[in-house]
Write an enzyme that holds these catalytic residues in place. Structure first.
Site, PDB file in Angstrom:
ATOM      1  N   SER A  82      41.918  44.454  30.655  1.00  0.00           N
ATOM      2  CA  SER A  82      40.913  45.518  30.826  1.00  0.00           C
ATOM      3  C   SER A  82      39.829  45.429  29.758  1.00  0.00           C
ATOM      4  CB  SER A  82      41.578  46.892  30.752  1.00  0.00           C
ATOM      5  OG  SER A  82      40.574  47.888  30.743  1.00  0.00           O
ATOM      6  N   ARG A  83      38.586  45.558  30.211  1.00  0.00           N
ATOM      7  CA  ARG A  83      37.438  45.522  29.302  1.00  0.00           C
ATOM      8  C   ARG A  83      37.107  46.929  28.783  1.00  0.00           C
ATOM      9  NH1 ARG A  83      35.542  40.621  27.856  1.00  0.00           N
ATOM     10  NH2 ARG A  83      37.397  39.612  28.595  1.00  0.00           N
ATOM     11  N   LYS A 140      45.873  53.630  41.171  1.00  0.00           N
ATOM     12  CA  LYS A 140      44.753  54.495  41.554  1.00  0.00           C
ATOM     13  C   LYS A 140      45.134  55.519  42.631  1.00  0.00           C
ATOM     14  CE  LYS A 140      40.799  51.625  40.315  1.00  0.00           C
ATOM     15  NZ  LYS A 140      39.504  51.126  40.801  1.00  0.00           N
ATOM     16  N   ASP A 191      33.854  54.814  40.784  1.00  0.00           N
ATOM     17  CA  ASP A 191      33.457  53.440  41.147  1.00  0.00           C
ATOM     18  C   ASP A 191      32.166  53.432  41.976  1.00  0.00           C
ATOM     19  OD1 ASP A 191      35.371  51.910  39.844  1.00  0.00           O
ATOM     20  OD2 ASP A 191      36.795  51.989  41.509  1.00  0.00           O
ATOM     21  N   ALA A 235      36.941  45.089  52.822  1.00  0.00           N
ATOM     22  CA  ALA A 235      37.436  46.424  53.196  1.00  0.00           C
ATOM     23  C   ALA A 235      38.645  46.800  52.344  1.00  0.00           C
ATOM     24  CB  ALA A 235      37.778  46.455  54.685  1.00  0.00           C
ATOM     25  N   ALA A 248      37.847  48.483  46.532  1.00  0.00           N
ATOM     26  CA  ALA A 248      36.477  48.602  46.029  1.00  0.00           C
ATOM     27  C   ALA A 248      35.520  48.945  47.168  1.00  0.00           C
ATOM     28  CB  ALA A 248      36.066  47.293  45.360  1.00  0.00           C
TER      29      ALA A 248
HETATM   30  N1  LIG Z   1      32.322  45.355  39.298  1.00  0.00           N
HETATM   31  C1  LIG Z   1      33.254  46.276  39.291  1.00  0.00           C
HETATM   32  O1  LIG Z   1      33.216  47.273  38.551  1.00  0.00           O
HETATM   33  C2  LIG Z   1      34.399  46.149  40.254  1.00  0.00           C
HETATM   34  C3  LIG Z   1      35.179  47.266  40.600  1.00  0.00           C
HETATM   35  C4  LIG Z   1      36.236  47.092  41.511  1.00  0.00           C
HETATM   36  C5  LIG Z   1      36.483  45.831  42.038  1.00  0.00           C
HETATM   37  N2  LIG Z   1      35.716  44.788  41.680  1.00  0.00           N
HETATM   38  C6  LIG Z   1      35.945  43.453  42.251  1.00  0.00           C
HETATM   39  O2  LIG Z   1      35.909  43.579  43.676  1.00  0.00           O
HETATM   40  C7  LIG Z   1      36.779  42.623  44.262  1.00  0.00           C
HETATM   41  C8  LIG Z   1      37.720  43.297  45.258  1.00  0.00           C
HETATM   42  O3  LIG Z   1      38.537  44.227  44.590  1.00  0.00           O
HETATM   43  P1  LIG Z   1      39.498  45.205  45.432  1.00  0.00           P
HETATM   44  O4  LIG Z   1      40.163  46.071  44.437  1.00  0.00           O
HETATM   45  O5  LIG Z   1      38.767  45.814  46.566  1.00  0.00           O
HETATM   46  O6  LIG Z   1      40.571  44.159  46.009  1.00  0.00           O
HETATM   47  P2  LIG Z   1      41.493  44.302  47.340  1.00  0.00           P
HETATM   48  O7  LIG Z   1      41.750  45.737  47.628  1.00  0.00           O
HETATM   49  O8  LIG Z   1      42.625  43.395  47.102  1.00  0.00           O
HETATM   50  O9  LIG Z   1      40.570  43.716  48.521  1.00  0.00           O
HETATM   51  C9  LIG Z   1      40.267  42.343  48.565  1.00  0.00           C
HETATM   52  C10 LIG Z   1      39.213  42.080  49.639  1.00  0.00           C
HETATM   53  O10 LIG Z   1      38.849  40.699  49.589  1.00  0.00           O
HETATM   54  C11 LIG Z   1      39.080  40.115  50.869  1.00  0.00           C
HETATM   55  N3  LIG Z   1      39.494  38.711  50.732  1.00  0.00           N
HETATM   56  C12 LIG Z   1      40.390  38.211  49.853  1.00  0.00           C
HETATM   57  N4  LIG Z   1      40.523  36.873  50.025  1.00  0.00           N
HETATM   58  C13 LIG Z   1      39.694  36.538  51.046  1.00  0.00           C
HETATM   59  C14 LIG Z   1      39.370  35.315  51.708  1.00  0.00           C
HETATM   60  N5  LIG Z   1      39.930  34.158  51.333  1.00  0.00           N
HETATM   61  N6  LIG Z   1      38.467  35.347  52.710  1.00  0.00           N
HETATM   62  C15 LIG Z   1      37.882  36.499  53.086  1.00  0.00           C
HETATM   63  N7  LIG Z   1      38.136  37.691  52.507  1.00  0.00           N
HETATM   64  C16 LIG Z   1      39.029  37.705  51.497  1.00  0.00           C
HETATM   65  C17 LIG Z   1      40.155  40.956  51.505  1.00  0.00           C
HETATM   66  O11 LIG Z   1      40.138  40.772  52.910  1.00  0.00           O
HETATM   67  P3  LIG Z   1      41.474  41.065  53.788  1.00  0.00           P
HETATM   68  O12 LIG Z   1      41.481  42.561  54.024  1.00  0.00           O
HETATM   69  O13 LIG Z   1      41.260  40.267  55.014  1.00  0.00           O
HETATM   70  O14 LIG Z   1      42.645  40.602  52.967  1.00  0.00           O
HETATM   71  C18 LIG Z   1      39.688  42.352  51.064  1.00  0.00           C
HETATM   72  O15 LIG Z   1      38.606  42.803  51.845  1.00  0.00           O
HETATM   73  C19 LIG Z   1      37.492  41.926  43.102  1.00  0.00           C
HETATM   74  O16 LIG Z   1      36.797  40.746  42.820  1.00  0.00           O
HETATM   75  C20 LIG Z   1      37.327  42.916  41.950  1.00  0.00           C
HETATM   76  O17 LIG Z   1      37.333  42.274  40.680  1.00  0.00           O
HETATM   77  C21 LIG Z   1      34.676  44.909  40.801  1.00  0.00           C
END
Ligand SMILES: NC(=O)c1ccc[n+]([C@@H]2O[C@H](COP(=O)([O-])OP(=O)(O)OC[C@H]3O[C@@H](n4cnc5c(N)ncnc54)[C@H](OP(=O)(O)O)[C@@H]3O)[C@@H](O)[C@H]2O)c1
Length: 293
Positions: A32-33, A83, A120, A147, A150
């Protein structure tokens, strides 16, 4: 659980003699940052506060969460995998946290009651407004890729910001349909294979998938159909410049990286717990990137 006003700050810092203590709960949490951000803001505001990492297993979460007010905590940020549990355990929650179905910021009142919020979406919109000030949500629909957790925050925030419509594409279509359901015809689910065509007319294109992260394949999408005013944003911030953002810049589009969202989402917690409004500055960005490979 009862309703809480958006951004509930419970007590603020005035007249509150509890320790200046907060933290981040997760499992794992060593990556965590947040301690870097809070440490930077403590120094900037001359607040002798402490912000600690709390590595808590899923099975222990409820017990630890309930003990935090008694241990003097003013609040906590909550990250994966807690969460959803944080929202369920909180005494009160904002409409935003309820709509997203998860909390990332919990404020403890001096009476020990917990107020859950999800910042977020706020962080996402603030980052866009800061780095793409010309973006006008009214101008066209948004395209959201992904979906997961995030995406839920981003979809909610974009609809609140007033986008005229939202296209949602996810590899697993059923997951997109489940996310879209409560929003009715404001969200149109499009096939993952049709994501490039769905850029047509979009004012904002957002990657919320984990594609493009270090160690993951890149997000493949042609941006040719995107209008010249489109803003392209990636939630991924490691690396900062993803292939998606590089392609957007090559095409003359405005590109916004994901680091600013991480920084802005932390501001409401700091405000509520320590009574000062912290800023997102280049120095904070540098602090957040400190020690990163
Ligand atoms: N900048 C920020 O403050 C912030 C905040 C939150 C999250 N994030 C980033 O956002 C990203 C997602 O986080 P999350 O918490 O939403 O994760 P999550 O709930 O695990 O969701 C992952 C998403 O990525 C898709 N995915 C994964 N592998 C894939 C592939 N090979 N091809 C196509 N789609 C793929 C998944 O699709 P499926 O449903 O088909 O599995 C799903 O839509 C991460 O990189 C995280 O670090 C950034």
């Amino acid at each position: 659980m009862t309703d809480a006003t958006e951004g509930t700050g419970a007590t603020g810092a005035t007249g509150d003699d509890r320790p200046l203590l907060a933290g981040v709960m997760g499992w794992p949490v060593k990556h965590s940052r947040s301690p870097l951000l809070f440490g930077h803001w403590f120094a900037e505001h001359a607040i002798p506060g402490a912000y600690v990492r709390l590595a808590v297993r899923e099975a222990d979460f409820a017990e630890v969460f309930r003990a935090l007010p008694k241990a003097g905590f003013r609040g906590v940020n909550v990250t994966l995998p807690h969460k959803i549990s944080a929202l369920a355990l909180a005494d009160q929650a904002t409409e935003t946290a309820r709509a997203i179905g998860a909390a990332n910021t919990v404020t403890f009142g001096a009476d020990g009651r917990s107020h859950a919020d999800n910042t977020d979406g706020y962080g996402f919109i603030e980052n866009i407004r800061e780095n793409a000030p010309g973006w006008d949500p009214d101008v066209g629909p948004a395209l959201v890729l992904g979906a997961g957790g995030a995406a839920r925050a981003v979809v909610h925030a974009l609809l609140e910001a007033g986008v005229p419509g939202l296209r949602l594409a996810n590899r697993t279509r059923e997951r997109a349909e489940a996310l879209a359901g409560p929003y009715g015809d404001r969200v149109e689910v499009v096939d993952w294979a049709a994501r490039a065509a769905a850029c047509d007319g979009a004012s904002l294109i957002v990657n919320t998938t984990s594609l493009g992260m270090t160690g993951q394949p890149p997000l493949e999408i042609a941006l040719d159909a995107a209008p010249s005013f489109a803003v392209v944003s990636d939630l991924v911030y490691a690396p900062l410049e993803t292939a998606l953002l590089a392609e957007a810049r090559r095409g003359g589009l405005t590109a916004v990286d994901g680091l600013g969202m991480l920084l802005h989402q932390a501001r409401p917690g700091f405000r509520a717990w320590f009574g000062a409004d912290p800023a997102v500055t280049p120095a904070l960005r540098a602090a957040a990137l400190e020690g990163r490979p």
